[in-house]
Design a protein around this motif. Structure first.
Motif, PDB file in Angstrom:
ATOM      1  N   ILE A 896     -29.225  38.583   2.063  1.00  0.00           N
ATOM      2  CA  ILE A 896     -29.803  37.882   3.204  1.00  0.00           C
ATOM      3  C   ILE A 896     -29.757  36.398   2.903  1.00  0.00           C
ATOM      4  O   ILE A 896     -30.345  35.943   1.916  1.00  0.00           O
ATOM      5  N   PRO A 897     -29.010  35.627   3.673  1.00  0.00           N
ATOM      6  CA  PRO A 897     -28.834  34.214   3.327  1.00  0.00           C
ATOM      7  C   PRO A 897     -30.160  33.465   3.191  1.00  0.00           C
ATOM      8  O   PRO A 897     -30.281  32.563   2.364  1.00  0.00           O
ATOM      9  N   GLN A 898     -31.163  33.868   3.966  1.00  0.00           N
ATOM     10  CA  GLN A 898     -32.447  33.153   3.883  1.00  0.00           C
ATOM     11  C   GLN A 898     -33.154  33.408   2.554  1.00  0.00           C
ATOM     12  O   GLN A 898     -34.090  32.700   2.224  1.00  0.00           O
ATOM     13  N   SER A 899     -32.744  34.432   1.838  1.00  0.00           N
ATOM     14  CA  SER A 899     -33.437  34.684   0.578  1.00  0.00           C
ATOM     15  C   SER A 899     -32.732  34.031  -0.613  1.00  0.00           C
ATOM     16  O   SER A 899     -33.048  34.336  -1.751  1.00  0.00           O
ATOM     17  N   TYR A 900     -31.803  33.142  -0.358  1.00  0.00           N
ATOM     18  CA  TYR A 900     -31.285  32.320  -1.454  1.00  0.00           C
ATOM     19  C   TYR A 900     -32.370  31.328  -1.841  1.00  0.00           C
ATOM     20  O   TYR A 900     -32.779  30.493  -1.029  1.00  0.00           O
ATOM     21  N   VAL A 901     -32.832  31.428  -3.076  1.00  0.00           N
ATOM     22  CA  VAL A 901     -33.886  30.540  -3.548  1.00  0.00           C
ATOM     23  C   VAL A 901     -33.399  29.097  -3.546  1.00  0.00           C
ATOM     24  O   VAL A 901     -34.141  28.158  -3.280  1.00  0.00           O
ATOM     25  N   THR A 902     -32.110  28.932  -3.819  1.00  0.00           N
ATOM     26  CA  THR A 902     -31.544  27.588  -3.917  1.00  0.00           C
ATOM     27  C   THR A 902     -31.088  27.067  -2.561  1.00  0.00           C
ATOM     28  O   THR A 902     -30.419  26.036  -2.497  1.00  0.00           O
ATOM     29  N   HIS A 903     -31.406  27.743  -1.501  1.00  0.00           N
ATOM     30  CA  HIS A 903     -30.959  27.468  -0.126  1.00  0.00           C
ATOM     31  C   HIS A 903     -29.555  26.870  -0.085  1.00  0.00           C
ATOM     32  O   HIS A 903     -28.643  27.499  -0.605  1.00  0.00           O
ATOM     33  N   ALA A 904     -29.356  25.702   0.462  1.00  0.00           N
ATOM     34  CA  ALA A 904     -27.971  25.232   0.614  1.00  0.00           C
ATOM     35  C   ALA A 904     -27.497  24.433  -0.599  1.00  0.00           C
ATOM     36  O   ALA A 904     -26.541  23.687  -0.498  1.00  0.00           O
ATOM     37  N   LEU A 905     -28.156  24.609  -1.735  1.00  0.00           N
ATOM     38  CA  LEU A 905     -27.763  23.843  -2.915  1.00  0.00           C
ATOM     39  C   LEU A 905     -27.061  24.748  -3.915  1.00  0.00           C
ATOM     40  O   LEU A 905     -27.175  25.959  -3.857  1.00  0.00           O
TER      41      LEU A 905
END
Lengths: 984, 264
Positions: A896-905
């Motif tokens: 789930i893209p929203q669960s990337y802790v590093t978001h767009a980094l």
């Protein structure tokens, strides 16, 4: 029924948080920070373009190529090459392309200087391995196309600068020919390749740069042989040392004729110095040799006459030559003097005259200057000005100009070895607090703005004001302990041997300390830092003591060199003491005991399998003696495929009569058959992990007991054939075996074979489960498996009456020597990405549900609920199971893209993920490090125990006011109505 | 661009000619075999896994469907000759990453700007970057089955399984591992865009009403205005009796609670 409705209630809440970690774009930077680094600079090239922004292009030991802003030191763009793709040379071609040669000279790439887009890539092959050189001549043209000259793998290439096409190539196939220099004399179409052959033969090839034709080949033999590198003093003269390191050979090859002259070093310098080495430099007419203590600069006059120009015992660093006009070359020299460095810029032909002499104050914690790069600019009065870029011992990068440090970059943080945390001081009257709370009006105004924001009524200016207000919140960067435990110090040890303390609030460096014990010294030739441990964590008895950390290091790369311990105060960043050990450090075992001053007991195992207890105090010894028979550890011998268990035996016998030294004995060993299994991963539970409850209530009101033991070890082995890269083995010849081993008894509790699978294996162990990631060759996808282990001996403690009457065995002592009755459950799922690291969230009490943190190959960190890796998942869960929160089984794990802790980094070059519990149970602190650093707070089940940052107090106030108003209005109405009733 | 893809244009011409030959001869046979192999692979897997078997039927179905329709099959799977043989049993893998213009408007990686896209072979064994036109190549790769991954912020790419054949250079397959779809050429496109942030819902009355506070207010209003209505509908006799009862029990009314209520 009540329980069921409670579950439904829970489900209602849990279902609403399907992407558990999610962030709005305007929340970036509130809880997290991200820092970009490049690593220790190897080579730097200044962009000499007149127009546009001034840049410097660097290549680093972290294998990064980056373009930096020369004004501020910021990164314009940056690329991290593969681990095997080590950068050999960089240069700038045509003023707009950055050319890199990498992979031992076999890959040549060109990058667009302004934006870092790759323009072309060429693969260069050759007959044999050799040194590689990249030369970008400015004047060599070929059909209006600039040439690049590359020597690599025993072959000379001429390559078009515009499209990377190989125009011609020439092999140097002579068996023993070792290239030393490739020279392009300016203003001619010749290339000189010089080198040694058969140890004592000097060879010179002259090649036509237009077509690669061999024009001349000369060789001369020197009976004394050669050693080390050569230094180029002019385009037709090189200086080398003979094999004893005591005679200088000046070899010139003017017009294709080789002539030479020998000068013993003792002729130049009176006192004998021992063997010397040549320091490579490109300054014409001057070269340097270095012996143990002395650096000598020697000038070459005419044809081979040598003259000493300077002799110095200071640490000194020299830059390459910089052409400042047609016939003038300048270079920079940096010398150390206590707390200052002296920078001098000299002309190559005029040693005594200085173009520039400056002194710059330098922080001692940066150590020595390792590298210097010089660049010039034209001042407003048309004279030359110089700026130098220096690389320090702690890997930091500084730009000096006009006697000042213009900017500095702490690039040592790109190579972190180990991380630990430390609490901040408690807030007391004496302790200064960063900022006083602003008054009530401002507070309300802030909240009104926030309310406007939530109601989407705010103008863009308001939005900007809100954002800056949130980011600047003084609360998070205070230097004192906070109630929620969000503010801590991250203590990191870098490869340069420097300790940094980073504040978790904003990532700033609180202090840094270059470990003196990691300096090179007589006794310790090449010290390397190994690990960081918490040494003293005062919380009960010794509140007035500052916490400290233990840095374990050793004197050389092999594990039998002697160790060094340093103790560093984490509040002040000062070294309290350091110990040079007379034994090696193979293993460090932090014991779960502390002495009266809250110092943690550590057991150090040396190469002879003796155990040494630290701290060496009698108090520690008495505690240790009490627990003597309860101390077990294991060791893994990777090469032999043996895992051994150890225990303590008695006091050391023999010459070292030390009461803190103990002999050990082997308890058990597990030997994996070397022809079929090779150990590739071993993982245990984190020592400080807290488990809240052993019982797990499952859907049908049943209880399962987790098998929780600190002494469980997960081991993964693969078939020896399959230990290589993906694609090197067929599924039939490859398998992966996972073991769970008890490290006290050596008993294998569980063993499972995955046929057709191979490594690399990344695994994480927590509570009673282990999750591991590997490659499935049959499906050609990555897989993740989970193994959960349950204790069966307690399974019959279900009856409430038994528990009430005390007829249960829950309080019976547990011994690992009794055969445990365990059952395991496991399940496998596909996962899309390769992994670089894996970790699990940890919270203060272990109540909050867990999330796995997966460092993907794209350098992002993905949070994945442990619920997705639950062996009890089925395709069609029953109603009961659904209520419990079991997710229907799917073949692959969701991303789930929203669960990337590093978001767009991206955390470029990700190496490790560390989780630290905060005091607040719902929250865990996550620190990911690689070339970049990233820190954030995570709440795996949302912040159920505190209000979130974007909680609108203003809305609450307005609601209360509205309610009070409504009460008064309705009271009025009811009063009036009552009156009317009475009149009636 | 014109200068930078010399190599790639060469390979393009190569690819089209091979494809024609392949179509002319025994393409269908070969592809059916590969499909059958994939299908059997799934079956094997599901047998082994037991519990997982039910969850993996779509690939089998798609494989079967493709076998039925050879036309579709031609589109789906045909050998990708994007491999030129090098020296010493080492091959080059050439391919292209294409990010459709329609995507990427939200803008982490601007369309056309692909300098931050990485292509990784076998979990990071080799890393390469894209040329301005999206082409990439890996050099000196041994024969075997490899895995290519694309890392681009803002996009989700499926890893690609690439078979480099030693016996027959040029006869190679590429397939997306996520959905087992074959690729006719090594052109990698994102499966979907990745949105890393939650989108703030614009302010609406409904969201305010749905919030806990909104519900509270709603309930209170309902009680305040609907209850009297209910009371009105009651029989006056009964009402009086109830009031009597309440007075005798001394239940305080709202008005008596408030300071003004004391006056009555």
């Amino acid at each position: 029924m009540a329980i069921r409705s409670f579950f439904l209630f829970i489900l209602f809440f849990s279902s609403s948080l399907s992407p558990v970690f999610s962030l709005y774009e305007d929340q970036v930077g509130l809880m997290d920070w991200h820092q970009q680094y490049i690593g220790k600079v190897k080579q730097a090239v200044f962009s000499s373009q007149r127009a546009g922004r001034k840049r410097v292009v660097v290549s680093t030991e972290e294998n990064v190529i980056a373009s930096l802003d020369l004004r501020h030191g910021e990164i314009f763009w940056r690329h991290l090459l593969g681990a095997d793709d080590v950068i050999d040379g960089i240069d700038i071609g045509l003023g707009k392309y950055v050319i890199t040669l990498s992979s031992g000279g076999s890959i040549l790439r060109s990058w667009n200087l302004p934006d870092g887009q790759m323009v072309w890539e060429s693969s260069l092959q050759g007959p044999k391995h050799s040194k590689s050189f990249l030369l970008v001549p400015t004047n060599l043209k070929f059909d209006k196309d600039n040439l690049l000259v590359v020597f690599s793998n025993g072959r000379l290439h001429a390559i078009s600068c515009i499209d990377g096409e190989v125009l011609w190539k020439k092999d140097f196939e002579a068996e023993s020919f070792e290239v030393q220099q490739v020279i392009l004399p300016p203003g001619s179409d010749l290339i000189h390749v010089v080198g040694f052959a058969a140890l004592s033969q000097f060879e010179m090839y002259q090649i036509n740069a237009k077509n690669g034709e061999l024009l001349k080949h000369e060789s001369a033999s020197f009976s004394s042989g050669f050693s080390g590198q050569v230094s180029l003093v002019s385009t037709e003269t090189v200086v080398a040392l003979d094999s004893t390191g005591s005679i200088l050979l000046t070899i010139s090859f003017q017009d294709g004729k080789i002539s030479s002259q020998q000068t013993p070093i003792s002729n130049l310098v009176e006192d004998s110095l021992g063997p010397a080495v040549i320091i490579p430099s490109s300054v014409s007419g001057i070269f340097a040799i270095k012996t143990d203590a002395v650096t000598i600069f020697i000038r070459v006059i005419g044809k081979g006459n040598l003259e000493v120009v300077e002799k110095t015992t200071h640490e000194i660093a020299v830059s390459d030559a910089l052409s400042i006009s047609e016939d003038q070359q300048a270079f920079a020299l940096i010398q150390h003097a206590s707390s200052e460095i002296h920078l001098t810029v000299k002309l190559a032909h005029d040693w005594d005259g200085n173009l520039l002499k400056e002194s710059v104050k330098m922080d001692r914690q940066r150590g020595l200057v390792h590298k210097v790069f010089i660049n010039n600019y034209i001042r407003t009065d048309r004279s030359y000005g110089f700026r130098v870029l220096i690389v320090m011992e702690d890997h930091s990068l500084l730009l000096l100009q006009q006697g000042e440090i213009v900017w500095s970059r702490e690039d040592g943080l790109a190579s972190i070895i180990d991380v630990t945390t430390s609490e901040l001081p408690v807030e007391r009257d004496g302790v200064s607090v960063a900022k006083v709370e602003h008054n009530l009006f401002e507070w309300l105004k802030g909240h009104m703005l926030k309310l406007k924001g939530t109601l989407m009524l705010a103008s863009p200016e308001d939005m900007a004001a809100i954002q800056s207000m949130r980011l600047k919140s003084s609360e998070k960067s205070k230097m004192t302990r906070d109630h929620n435990g969000f503010r801590k110090l991250l203590i990191v040890l870098t490869r340069a041997g420097k300790l940094f303390a980073l504040h978790t609030g904003d990532g700033r460096i609180v202090w840094s300390y270059l470990l003196r014990s990691l300096h090179k010294s007589e006794a310790c030739q090449s010290p390397i830092g190994l690990n960081l441990y918490q040494w003293q964590v005062p919380h009960h008895h010794a509140m007035d003591e500052n916490p400290s950390v233990l840095v374990v290091s050793r004197c050389g790369p092999s594990s039998d060199t002697s160790g060094v311990l340093s103790f560093v105060d984490t509040y002040t960043g000062k070294e309290l003491s350091s110990l040079s050990l007379d034994h090696a450090v193979v293993q460090v075992i932090p014991l779960p005991y502390t002495d009266s001053t809250e110092q943690r007991l550590h057991l150090l195992i040396d190469a002879d399998k003796h155990a040494h207890l630290y701290p060496k105090t009698s108090g520690a010894l008495s505690i240790f003696k009490r627990e003597f028979s309860n101390i077990y550890w294991y060791s893994v011998e990777d090469q032999n495929g043996i895992i051994k268990g150890h225990a303590l035996k008695c006091k050391c016998t023999g010459e070292v009569a030390d009461e803190f030294c103990f002999d050990t004995r082997d308890l058990w060993s597990v030997v994996f058959p070397s022809e079929s299994e090779k150990t590739i991963a071993t993982v245990t539970r984190k020592l400080n992990e807290v488990v809240h409850t052993q019982a797990k209530v499952v859907a049908d009101q049943d209880v399962m007991y987790k098998y929780i033991s600190r002494n469980l070890l997960f081991v993964a082995t693969v078939a020896p054939k399959g230990s290589g890269e993906i694609g090197s083995v067929t599924p039939e010849e490859s398998w992966l075996v996972a073991y769970l081993i008890d490290t006290v008894t050596g008993r294998i509790l569980h063993r499972v074979t995955h046929h057709g699978s191979q490594g690399p294996v990344h695994a994480v162990f927590s509570e009673n489960w282990v999750v591991y990631h590997y490659f499935n060759l049959r499906a050609h996808r990555y897989e993740m498996s989970v193994i959960e282990i349950y204790d069966q001996s307690r399974a019959d403690n279900k009856d409430v009456w038994k528990l009430v009457l005390g007829k249960h065995n829950l309080t019976s002592p547990i011994s690992l020597f009794s055969r445990p009755e365990v059952i395991t459950k496991s399940q496998s799922y596909f996962f899309t990405h390769s992994l670089k690291a894996i970790a699990v969230t940890s919270t203060a009490k272990g109540i909050t549900s867990k999330q796995l943190l997966l460092g993907t190959i794209g350098d992002q960190v993905l949070a994945l609920d442990k619920r997705f890796l639950d062996p009890r998942r089925t395709v069609n869960p029953t109603q009961l199971e659904k209520e419990e929160g079991i997710i229907p089984l799917t073949e692959s794990l969701p991303i789930i893209p929203q669960s990337y802790v590093t978001h767009a980094l991206r955390v470029e070059g990700l190496r490790g993920i560390i989780t630290v519990p905060a005091k607040l149970e719902s929250t865990t602190l996550v620190f990911a490090h690689g070339v970049d650093l990233f820190f954030t707070q995570l709440a795996p089940s949302r912040t159920y125990d505190s209000l979130t940052e974007d909680f609108s107090y203003a809305l609450l106030l307005i609601t209360i006011v509205a309610l009070v108003a409504a009460i008064f209005v309705t009271w009025r109405l009811s009063e009036r109505k009552e009156l009317q009733e009475k009149w009636r | 661009m014109a200068f930078s893809c010399k190599n790639s244009s060469k390979f393009n011409g190569f690819s089209s000619c091979i494809k024609m030959v392949m179509v002319g001869t025994s393409t269908i046979m070969m592809q059916q075999r590969t499909l059958a192999m994939e299908a059997s692979l799934c079956v094997k897997k599901s047998k082994k896994k037991g519990a997982d078997s039910v969850t993996r039927p779509n690939s089998q179905i798609s494989a079967a469907m493709a076998a039925v329709t050879p036309l579709l099959l031609l589109l789906l799977l045909s050998s990708a000759p994007s491999f030129s043989s090098g020296s010493r049993n080492a091959y080059n893998i050439n391919g292209r990453v294409k990010i459709p213009q329609g995507l990427g408007t939200k803008g982490y990686a601007l369309p056309g700007r692909m300098s931050n896209v990485k292509v990784l072979l076998n979990g990071g064994q080799n890393i390469t970057f894209l040329r301005p036109d999206g082409y990439f190549s890996f050099h000196n790769i041994p024969a075997g089955t490899h895995l290519i991954e694309v890392s681009a912020i803002g996009y989700f790419f499926s890893p690609v399984r690439v078979d480099v054949s030693a016996r027959n250079p040029g006869k190679v397959q590429a397939a997306l591992t996520e959905n087992r779809k074959g690729l006719s050429e090594l052109v990698l496109e994102p499966l979907r865009e990745e949105q890393y942030y939650e989108i703030r819902e614009p302010f609406s009355i409904m969201s305010l009403l749905k919030s806990p506070m909104g519900l509270m207010v709603g309930f209170m209003l309902a009680v305040a205005f609907l209850m009297p209505k209910l009371v009105e509908n009651m029989d006056p006799e009964e009402m009086r009796r109830a009031q009597e009862e309440m007075r005798s029990q001394g239940v305080p009314s709202l008005s008596s609670l408030l300071p003004g209520g004391a006056r009555n």
